[in-house]
Design a protein around this motif. Structure first.
Motif, PDB file in Angstrom:
ATOM      1  N   LEU A  17       5.306   6.375  13.317  1.00  0.00           N
ATOM      2  CA  LEU A  17       6.576   6.662  13.974  1.00  0.00           C
ATOM      3  C   LEU A  17       6.715   8.170  14.118  1.00  0.00           C
ATOM      4  O   LEU A  17       6.644   8.911  13.135  1.00  0.00           O
ATOM      5  CB  LEU A  17       7.741   6.105  13.147  1.00  0.00           C
ATOM      6  N   GLU A  18       6.920   8.611  15.349  1.00  0.00           N
ATOM      7  CA  GLU A  18       7.173  10.021  15.631  1.00  0.00           C
ATOM      8  C   GLU A  18       8.642  10.148  15.989  1.00  0.00           C
ATOM      9  O   GLU A  18       9.079   9.664  17.036  1.00  0.00           O
ATOM     10  CB  GLU A  18       6.273  10.505  16.766  1.00  0.00           C
ATOM     11  N   ALA A  19       9.402  10.782  15.106  1.00  0.00           N
ATOM     12  CA  ALA A  19      10.855  10.844  15.290  1.00  0.00           C
ATOM     13  C   ALA A  19      11.426  12.018  14.508  1.00  0.00           C
ATOM     14  O   ALA A  19      10.911  12.365  13.438  1.00  0.00           O
ATOM     15  CB  ALA A  19      11.504   9.540  14.810  1.00  0.00           C
ATOM     16  N   GLY A  20      12.474  12.618  15.045  1.00  0.00           N
ATOM     17  CA  GLY A  20      13.166  13.692  14.336  1.00  0.00           C
ATOM     18  C   GLY A  20      12.278  14.844  13.958  1.00  0.00           C
ATOM     19  O   GLY A  20      12.498  15.495  12.939  1.00  0.00           O
ATOM     20  N   GLY A  21      11.265  15.108  14.768  1.00  0.00           N
ATOM     21  CA  GLY A  21      10.348  16.202  14.487  1.00  0.00           C
ATOM     22  C   GLY A  21       9.304  15.903  13.439  1.00  0.00           C
ATOM     23  O   GLY A  21       8.563  16.803  13.024  1.00  0.00           O
ATOM     24  N   LEU A  22       9.212  14.637  13.022  1.00  0.00           N
ATOM     25  CA  LEU A  22       8.241  14.257  11.991  1.00  0.00           C
ATOM     26  C   LEU A  22       7.278  13.202  12.511  1.00  0.00           C
ATOM     27  O   LEU A  22       7.599  12.443  13.416  1.00  0.00           O
ATOM     28  CB  LEU A  22       8.966  13.703  10.758  1.00  0.00           C
ATOM     29  N   ARG A  23       6.110  13.168  11.892  1.00  0.00           N
ATOM     30  CA  ARG A  23       5.132  12.105  12.140  1.00  0.00           C
ATOM     31  C   ARG A  23       5.029  11.300  10.836  1.00  0.00           C
ATOM     32  O   ARG A  23       4.515  11.796   9.831  1.00  0.00           O
ATOM     33  CB  ARG A  23       3.780  12.682  12.544  1.00  0.00           C
ATOM     34  N   ILE A  24       5.549  10.077  10.877  1.00  0.00           N
ATOM     35  CA  ILE A  24       5.720   9.260   9.671  1.00  0.00           C
ATOM     36  C   ILE A  24       4.830   8.029   9.767  1.00  0.00           C
ATOM     37  O   ILE A  24       4.957   7.230  10.700  1.00  0.00           O
ATOM     38  CB  ILE A  24       7.190   8.820   9.518  1.00  0.00           C
ATOM     39  N   LEU A  25       3.954   7.869   8.796  1.00  0.00           N
ATOM     40  CA  LEU A  25       3.057   6.717   8.744  1.00  0.00           C
ATOM     41  C   LEU A  25       3.666   5.667   7.822  1.00  0.00           C
ATOM     42  O   LEU A  25       4.143   5.981   6.733  1.00  0.00           O
ATOM     43  CB  LEU A  25       1.692   7.153   8.216  1.00  0.00           C
ATOM     44  N   ILE A  26       3.688   4.443   8.290  1.00  0.00           N
ATOM     45  CA  ILE A  26       4.117   3.332   7.440  1.00  0.00           C
ATOM     46  C   ILE A  26       2.879   2.516   7.116  1.00  0.00           C
ATOM     47  O   ILE A  26       2.313   1.840   7.986  1.00  0.00           O
ATOM     48  CB  ILE A  26       5.193   2.467   8.117  1.00  0.00           C
ATOM     49  N   ASP A  27       2.408   2.627   5.893  1.00  0.00           N
ATOM     50  CA  ASP A  27       1.203   1.966   5.385  1.00  0.00           C
ATOM     51  C   ASP A  27      -0.075   2.551   5.974  1.00  0.00           C
ATOM     52  O   ASP A  27      -0.075   3.147   7.067  1.00  0.00           O
ATOM     53  CB  ASP A  27       1.249   0.456   5.607  1.00  0.00           C
ATOM     54  N   CYS A  28      -1.142   2.373   5.237  1.00  0.00           N
ATOM     55  CA  CYS A  28      -2.468   2.798   5.694  1.00  0.00           C
ATOM     56  C   CYS A  28      -3.481   1.875   5.018  1.00  0.00           C
ATOM     57  O   CYS A  28      -4.126   2.228   4.040  1.00  0.00           O
ATOM     58  CB  CYS A  28      -2.720   4.254   5.326  1.00  0.00           C
ATOM     59  N   GLY A  29      -3.575   0.647   5.579  1.00  0.00           N
ATOM     60  CA  GLY A  29      -4.315  -0.413   4.912  1.00  0.00           C
ATOM     61  C   GLY A  29      -5.731  -0.604   5.400  1.00  0.00           C
ATOM     62  O   GLY A  29      -6.139  -0.083   6.437  1.00  0.00           O
ATOM     63  N   MET A  30      -6.454  -1.383   4.650  1.00  0.00           N
ATOM     64  CA  MET A  30      -7.858  -1.661   4.937  1.00  0.00           C
ATOM     65  C   MET A  30      -7.981  -2.952   5.733  1.00  0.00           C
ATOM     66  O   MET A  30      -7.246  -3.908   5.513  1.00  0.00           O
ATOM     67  CB  MET A  30      -8.631  -1.768   3.621  1.00  0.00           C
ATOM     68  N   PHE A  31      -8.903  -2.968   6.674  1.00  0.00           N
ATOM     69  CA  PHE A  31      -9.230  -4.181   7.410  1.00  0.00           C
ATOM     70  C   PHE A  31     -10.110  -5.061   6.523  1.00  0.00           C
ATOM     71  O   PHE A  31     -11.013  -4.578   5.846  1.00  0.00           O
ATOM     72  CB  PHE A  31      -9.976  -3.851   8.708  1.00  0.00           C
ATOM     73  N   GLN A  32      -9.854  -6.366   6.549  1.00  0.00           N
ATOM     74  CA  GLN A  32     -10.581  -7.286   5.677  1.00  0.00           C
ATOM     75  C   GLN A  32     -10.982  -8.547   6.432  1.00  0.00           C
ATOM     76  O   GLN A  32     -10.293  -8.986   7.359  1.00  0.00           O
ATOM     77  CB  GLN A  32      -9.705  -7.696   4.486  1.00  0.00           C
ATOM     78  N   GLY A  33     -12.120  -9.107   6.030  1.00  0.00           N
ATOM     79  CA  GLY A  33     -12.483 -10.441   6.478  1.00  0.00           C
ATOM     80  C   GLY A  33     -13.289 -10.503   7.762  1.00  0.00           C
ATOM     81  O   GLY A  33     -14.262 -11.242   7.846  1.00  0.00           O
ATOM     82  N   ALA A  34     -12.897  -9.743   8.772  1.00  0.00           N
ATOM     83  CA  ALA A  34     -13.556  -9.841  10.072  1.00  0.00           C
ATOM     84  C   ALA A  34     -14.987  -9.305  10.008  1.00  0.00           C
ATOM     85  O   ALA A  34     -15.331  -8.484   9.142  1.00  0.00           O
ATOM     86  CB  ALA A  34     -12.767  -9.082  11.133  1.00  0.00           C
ATOM     87  N   ARG A  35     -15.797  -9.748  10.956  1.00  0.00           N
ATOM     88  CA  ARG A  35     -17.218  -9.377  10.969  1.00  0.00           C
ATOM     89  C   ARG A  35     -17.404  -7.862  11.080  1.00  0.00           C
ATOM     90  O   ARG A  35     -18.329  -7.289  10.497  1.00  0.00           O
ATOM     91  CB  ARG A  35     -17.902 -10.063  12.155  1.00  0.00           C
ATOM     92  N   HIS A  36     -16.515  -7.200  11.807  1.00  0.00           N
ATOM     93  CA  HIS A  36     -16.665  -5.760  12.025  1.00  0.00           C
ATOM     94  C   HIS A  36     -15.710  -4.942  11.161  1.00  0.00           C
ATOM     95  O   HIS A  36     -15.386  -3.801  11.499  1.00  0.00           O
ATOM     96  CB  HIS A  36     -16.435  -5.436  13.503  1.00  0.00           C
TER      97      HIS A  36
END
Length: 465
Positions: free
Chosen positions: A19-38
């Motif tokens: 989310l880019e808002a109010g002059g900030l760049r805010i990340l909500i979660d930073c998770g790992m991909f799981q299960g898929a072949r790639h």
């Protein structure tokens, strides 16, 4: 104001929204991909943004598909502040260290094979040193229902998501050009009425809603009926001389199962001589962390803990941390309940126990959580007659139970109820679900109510006008 989606987009794993808002760049979660072949390629790939430009990371909870790439984020230049609840901070450290350990072992194993062929070493995505570096960026602890000012224009509030200990939905209020907009990120929502956690807090009315859809296409079984089925599955298996293998997630599901086993033994539904093994070093550590956060539980469990009781410690429970102790369990031919990670059978000690028990008709395998597409757990749940573990083809002859009443995720009815409390957002963005199942069904249900719904694709972005 801009919102972009860099994980869990028409997919269940890899949650990551910017989310880019109010002059900030805010990340909500930073998770790992799981299960898929790639999945390995996706995890090592570009984030879709520059890590060094992120000001804040708001972590909803400590599952790997929400926190698993935080060490990589720091490794690639993130120097902002990570804000989450105290329980999530403790659990995320455990999860990330375990992930790094597994990656290091996998990389070392692959490197030995490559060296025999004259090739160079394989590097892990990140290591335990990277995890320790990432922990330095965990800043303020969020308390439920309290506002945290990120700057003069942006305030965030964490509300209880009822999913696992410390889990939260995140409410962001941002002011731009004199206009305030409220964006709510559900995180993962829990199913109400469970034994050990308090229920999720309904969201406030908002302008935009980002919501998970893991079980958007189905209703869960009643919890009481699920407990009865669970106890009967164990009783039948033990009576015919077999073992019960329960693939478990280290957090919440493990503790809830231990809670119900404890109740069943106290009420004599199960024998006091039942041997129960918690064969997951991470789950053992998670259970210890649970004991330090009594305020995160339902009234019943909190009162028991404050009174000095042990609701997660049934008679006959044995913890195994060492590999040798884990291997020794497989000498037991019957009468044991074996709880081991991982819940989706993608790795960990549970694969070792499946190899020794799933071919036996007198044994049972009991799944009590979600199994993503492409995982070994999903193949077994879908009725596979043969599976491969460590290069060996194994017949599936054990009884297979899928008891989804224990699910830590809300079902379709519960998701719709939760979303209804958000009023009539301008747009509801659906994430964290199989597009052909939970996500598309939830989209249809919400659109029937006259709501505007989008299912964003990976790295897509929208202006929140």
């Amino acid at each position: 104001m801009k919102l972009s989606f860099h994980g869990a987009a028409k997919n269940v794993t890899g949650s990551c929204h910017l989310l880019e808002a109010g002059g900030l760049r805010i990340l909500i979660d930073c998770g790992m991909f799981q299960g898929a072949r790639h999945a390995d390629e996706e995890n090592a790939g570009d984030f879709g943004f520059k890590a060094s430009e992120i000001d804040y990371l708001l972590l909803t909870h400590a599952h790997l598909d929400h926190c698993g790439r935080i060490p990589l984020l720091v490794k690639r230049g993130f120097t902002g502040e990570i804000i989450t609840t105290a329980a999530t901070r403790d659990l995320a450290k455990l999860i990330m260290m375990d992930s790094a350990h597994i990656q290091e072992e996998d990389a070392a194993r692959a490197s030995r094979r490559r060296r025999r062929g004259g090739h160079g070493d394989i590097q892990s995505l990140y290591n335990q040193i990277n995890v320790l570096a990432a922990l330095d960026y965990f800043g303020r602890n969020a308390r439920y229902d309290e506002d945290i000012a990120l700057n003069d224009a942006v305030t965030v509030r964490f509300i209880n998501a009822g999913h696992i200990l410390g889990s939260a939905s995140v409410v962001v209020e941002a002011v731009e050009k004199g206009t305030t907009r409220r964006i709510v990120f559900s995180g993962d929502l829990g199913s109400p009425g469970h034994a050990i956690l308090s229920n999720a807090t309904p969201p406030p009315e908002c302008d935009y809603l980002v919501m998970e859809t893991t079980y958007g296409d189905r209703m869960h079984k009643d919890l009481d009926a699920s407990v009865i089925e669970f106890v009967e599955a164990i009783s039948k298996t033990i009576s015919r001389g077999g073992n019960v293998v329960i693939p478990t997630f280290a957090m919440e599901r493990t503790q809830e199962i231990l809670f119900h086993l404890n109740k069943a033994i106290e009420s004599s539904e199960l024998s006091r001589s039942l041997a129960i093994f918690l064969d997951s070093p991470m789950a053992v550590s998670a259970t210890e962390i649970f004991r330090r956060h009594a305020d995160g539980f339902s009234d019943e469990v909190r009162d028991e803990m404050l009174a000095g009781k042990a609701p997660f410690n049934p008679q006959g429970l044995r913890f195994t941390r060492q590999t040798a102790d884990s291997m020794a369990i497989n000498r037991i031919k019957g009468g044991a309940v074996i709880m081991a990670g991982s819940g989706m059978c993608t790795g960990g000690r549970v694969r070792h126990h499946l190899k020794h028990n799933i071919w036996r008709p007198d044994c049972s395998v009991v799944f009590v959580g979600f199994a993503a597409q492409g995982t070994l757990a999903r193949k077994i749940v879908d009725g596979a007659k043969h599976i491969r573990i460590s290069g060996e083809d194994i017949q599936v002859k054990a009884d297979i139970y899928t008891i989804n009443g224990f699910s830590a995720h809300a079902d379709q009815r519960e998701l719709l109820y939760w979303a209804s409390k958000a009023g009539k957002p301008k747009t509801i963005f659906l994430v964290h679900g199989d597009y052909d199942k939970g996500m598309s069904c939830m989209q249809n249900e919400l659109e029937k109510k006259g709501l505007t719904v989008q299912c964003p694709t990976l790295h897509s972005a929208v202006d929140l006008k």
